[in-house]
Design an enzyme around this catalytic site. Structure first.
Site, PDB file in Angstrom:
ATOM      1  N   LYS A 175       0.843  -1.038  -0.077  1.00 41.72           N
ATOM      2  CA  LYS A 175      -0.029  -0.059   0.101  1.00 41.72           C
ATOM      3  C   LYS A 175       0.673   1.335   0.098  1.00 41.72           C
ATOM      4  CE  LYS A 175      -3.820  -2.582   0.578  1.00 41.72           C
ATOM      5  NZ  LYS A 175      -3.217  -3.625   0.152  1.00 41.72           N
ATOM      6  N   ASP A 176       0.520   2.238  -0.653  1.00 47.64           N
ATOM      7  CA  ASP A 176       1.304   3.539  -0.821  1.00 47.64           C
ATOM      8  C   ASP A 176       1.383   4.208   0.673  1.00 47.64           C
ATOM      9  OD1 ASP A 176       2.240   4.623  -2.909  1.00 47.64           O
ATOM     10  OD2 ASP A 176       0.487   5.887  -3.666  1.00 47.64           O
TER      11      ASP A 176
END
EC number: 5.4.99.27
Length: 355
Positions: free
Chosen positions: A83-84
């Site tokens: 995930k970012d």
């Protein structure tokens, strides 16, 4: 070294020019991601599963912090997907703790990481095990006509969008792809596992995007042709399309889709003109395709059309658009946004997308 842009790495839009522009990720809360996991957890076993909220922190760093706090090697910390960093995300991690009590993980927690839930299970969390990701995006500084936006949103809710790999797959300025090409031309693989995975993924993703871009340009990305390999939204299996399969009502219902190649060993199992197109693509990138095959990558497929589940939107302020939707695992939220709006750069070094 030339910098590769969005059109070089992705391809044309399917639904026309952007309706306007906005800013994404002015703050982490503007980009929220919730992992959707369809695994019933037993409550017992040698794996401790953690439901973690993180803010401004990437998945790998969160995993390192959890591992250090638990006193386990990094290979014993697992997660389903990356995930970012520039987002507020909630996702699962698992720690392998055979014969051990639950550790004190307070040292891992802070303003940027909170453990929301803990439970035990008999198995570790596998990569790609999550079924989907739920997104809440807040686009600020909006400059667009609402009537145009509403019409575009209704259209993509009904028709889906091209399932491109997002810009972050390729690194800043396409650097991961540049490095992948360099490795392919020298016939070498990085010894570092993370680098190897990153470069192989960039190479495969680029070839897929090239094929998808061709079909978007000719308007066939959302239609089945004889020789296509068809797959359901949430399935990794596929089957060959003949004339009868091309008339399947599930195609119009966005349950069934044509697919494109994730390159690996052997020729694609597609047929007719579809196979010719895919082999022509391979012929234009011989070093990259040979390198992917030699690395032992299996030939896989990815759906060309991305259906958007539960798309909802509203305007909490005159210049703010809030979007909520769910995407299958491995799909990118910003390929949805790019069919609606141009994103105004915010000076961040990472590309504004997550998966």
């Amino acid at each position: 070294m030339s910098v590769l842009g969005e059109l070089d790495l992705l391809g044309p839009r399917a639904h026309g020019a952007a309706c306007g522009e906005a800013v994404l990720k002015a703050v982490a809360e503007d980009f929220q991601v919730d992992e959707v996991l369809d695994i019933p957890l037993s409550g017992e076993g040698e794996h401790l599963w953690l439901w973690v909220e993180k803010r401004g922190l990437n998945t790998e760093e969160a995993a390192r912090r959890l591992g250090r706090a638990a006193g386990v090697q990094q290979k014993n910390v697992s997660y389903a997907g990356l995930k970012d960093r520039q987002a507020l995300t909630r996702q699962w991690f698992s720690l392998h703790l055979p014969g051990k009590a639950d550790p004190d993980l307070g040292a891992a927690e802070g303003a940027d990481l909170r453990i929301l839930r803990r439970t035990r299970h008999s198995r570790k969390l596998q990569r790609g095990a999550h079924a989907a990701n739920g997104f809440t995006l807040r686009l600020t500084g909006l400059r667009a006509e609402r009537a145009l936006l509403d019409a575009r949103l209704e259209r993509i809710a009904a028709d889906g969008v091209p399932n491109y790999f997002g810009l972050q797959r390729f690194g800043h300025g396409g650097g991961n792809l540049v490095d992948a090409r360099s490795c392919a031309e020298q016939d070498l693989l990085p010894a570092n596992r993370n680098l190897r995975s990153r470069f192989l993924s960039a190479g495969r993703s680029y070839l897929f995007n090239r094929l998808l871009a061709e079909r978007v340009a000719e308007g066939s990305w959302n239609r089945a042709a004889v020789g296509d390999l068809l797959a359901f939204t949430d399935s990794r299996s596929f089957f060959l399309a003949g004339e009868e399969e091309c008339r399947d009502a599930r195609l119009a219902a966005l349950d069934l889709h044509p697919t494109g190649p994730l390159w690996g060993e052997g020729d694609p199992p597609s047929g007719a003109g579809v196979l010719e197109r895919e082999l022509a693509l391979a012929g234009s990138e011989p070093a990259l395709c040979r390198w992917l095959a030699k690395a032992g990558m299996a030939h896989e497929r990815r759906i060309l059309r991305l259906p958007i589940q539960g798309l909802a939107w509203h305007y909490p302020e005159p210049d703010v658009l809030q979007l909520e939707f769910v995407l299958p695992a491995g799909c990118f939220a910003t390929v949805v946004v790019r069919e609606i709006l141009d994103l105004v750069p915010t000076g961040q070094t990472e590309n504004p997308c997550a998966y």
